[in-house]
Structure formats: structure tokens, C-alpha cells
Design a protein around this motif. Structure first.
Motif, short mmCIF file in Angstrom:
data_model
loop_
_atom_site.label_atom_id
_atom_site.label_comp_id
_atom_site.label_asym_id
_atom_site.label_seq_id
_atom_site.Cartn_x
_atom_site.Cartn_y
_atom_site.Cartn_z
N PRO A 2 0.81 -1.21 0.00
CA PRO A 2 0.00 0.00 0.00
C PRO A 2 0.85 1.27 0.00
N THR A 3 0.38 2.25 -0.73
CA THR A 3 0.88 3.60 -0.64
C THR A 3 -0.28 4.40 -0.08
N LEU A 16 -3.19 0.54 -3.66
CA LEU A 16 -2.69 -0.81 -3.42
C LEU A 16 -2.16 -1.40 -4.72
N LEU A 17 -0.90 -1.76 -4.71
CA LEU A 17 -0.23 -2.32 -5.88
C LEU A 17 -0.64 -3.78 -6.05
N SER A 18 -0.93 -4.15 -7.27
CA SER A 18 -1.29 -5.54 -7.56
C SER A 18 -0.08 -6.45 -7.42
N ARG A 19 -0.34 -7.69 -7.10
CA ARG A 19 0.73 -8.68 -6.95
C ARG A 19 1.55 -8.74 -8.24
N LEU A 54 5.80 14.28 2.96
CA LEU A 54 6.96 13.74 3.66
C LEU A 54 7.00 12.25 3.35
N HIS A 55 7.99 11.87 2.60
CA HIS A 55 8.19 10.45 2.34
C HIS A 55 9.66 10.15 2.40
N PRO A 89 6.24 8.41 7.68
CA PRO A 89 4.89 8.62 8.19
C PRO A 89 4.02 7.38 8.30
N SER A 90 3.82 6.66 7.23
CA SER A 90 2.90 5.54 7.28
C SER A 90 3.51 4.33 7.97
#
Length: 158
Positions: A2-3, A16-19, A54-55, A89-90
Motif C-alpha cells: 500500500p501507498t 494498493l499495488l497488484s501482486r 513527507l516520504h 509517516p505511514s
């Protein structure tokens, strides 16, 4: 993977990135475009030209094309202070709580996991996001102060 983009009012967007897919500059730029559109829709009172990001220093965050896209939106990217995992952050301020909330549950497939993540984020009270964002700001200010002191001690900044 997830981003997540969030603020004191909660989650703005979960991407959400796929597999089997990987995040690269193109996919990150697409995410940034969706983020901008989503901010306009769910935070209509927010000054869209005054967004602070902020990443971490992952290559896709620091490469030229995403930085150019961020600048074209008029947004600012705060400097990420290396060796400060509590400033991601996340990872530090959100996912730990989510892992506790989802611990012990079993899912049959990727879609169930994605739905559980999104549901968990929607169900959290605004107070969680407020508290985590305030904790992040406090930690960032402390870390920034330490970095400036270190640079001054080395005569690298006035």
C-alpha cells in the motif's frame, strides 16, 4: 504493497499495488495525479497548492520526473532525515496500528486483504490520525533540530 496518503482528518487515498507489479516513476506519478484529484474531491477546503509531502528517500520519490510533477502541482516535499525510521509517516505512525488491528485474521486472497486494509483505515477515529500526525510533527521538529545542531557544530551552516 500500500501507498497511503493521510492527514489529521484521516486517509485521503490508499493505492494498493497488484501482486507482481513494482512501483516506479510512472506508477508513482499516476498515484500523485490520483492523489491530487482525490484531495480536490474529499478536502475541498484544503489549499491544493499548499500540500506538504513527507516520504522516504526511495528512488521513485527522489527521481526527477516525480519531483517535477510534485513541483508542477505547487507542492513541497519536506526533507527526509536519514536514520530516522520514526519519521516515515505511514510505516511508523500508521501501519503498526493497522498490523495490531488485523493481527490473527486470515484472508483467502489478495482482494480480502485489500478490503480489510481499506476497511480498517476507514474505521479508525479521526483522533488516531490527529494524534499520529502531531506525533510525527513533534518527532520531525526534534530530528530537524538535531540535524541543524550537528551541521552548525561542523560549521556547515550558519
Amino acid at each position: 504493497m500500500p501507498t497511503v496518503f493521510w492527514d489529521t482528518q484521516g486517509v485521503i487515498i490508499v493505492d494498493l499495488l497488484s501482486r507482481g507489479k513494482t512501483v516506479n516513476s510512472d506508477s508513482y506519478i499516476d498515484t500523485l495525479k490520483r492523489l491530487r484529484a482525490r484531495i480536490l474531491r474529499v478536502r475541498p477546503d484544503m489549499d491544493i497548492g499548499n500540500v506538504l509531502l513527507l516520504h522516504d528517500n526511495a528512488r521513485l520519490h527522489t527521481s526527477i520526473r516525480p519531483r517535477e510533477k510534485i513541483a508542477s502541482f505547487g507542492w513541497t516535499t519536506l526533507p527526509f532525515l536519514s536514520y530516522s525510521p520514526d519519521l516515515t509517516p505511514s510505516d511508523y505512525h500508521l501501519f503498526g496500528h493497522m498490523k495490531q488491528g488485523l493481527r490473527g485474521k486470515h484472508y483467502q486472497n489478495d482482494e480480502e486483504v485489500k478490503n480489510a486494509v481499506k476497511t480498517w483505515m476507514k474505521e479508525q477515529p479521526i483522533q488516531l490520525y490527529e494524534a499520529r500526525m502531531h506525533a510525527l510533527v513533534k518527532r520531525w521538529n526534534v530530528a530537524l533540530g538535531k540535524a541543524v545542531t550537528m551541521l552548525r557544530n561542523r560549521n556547515l551552516v550558519p
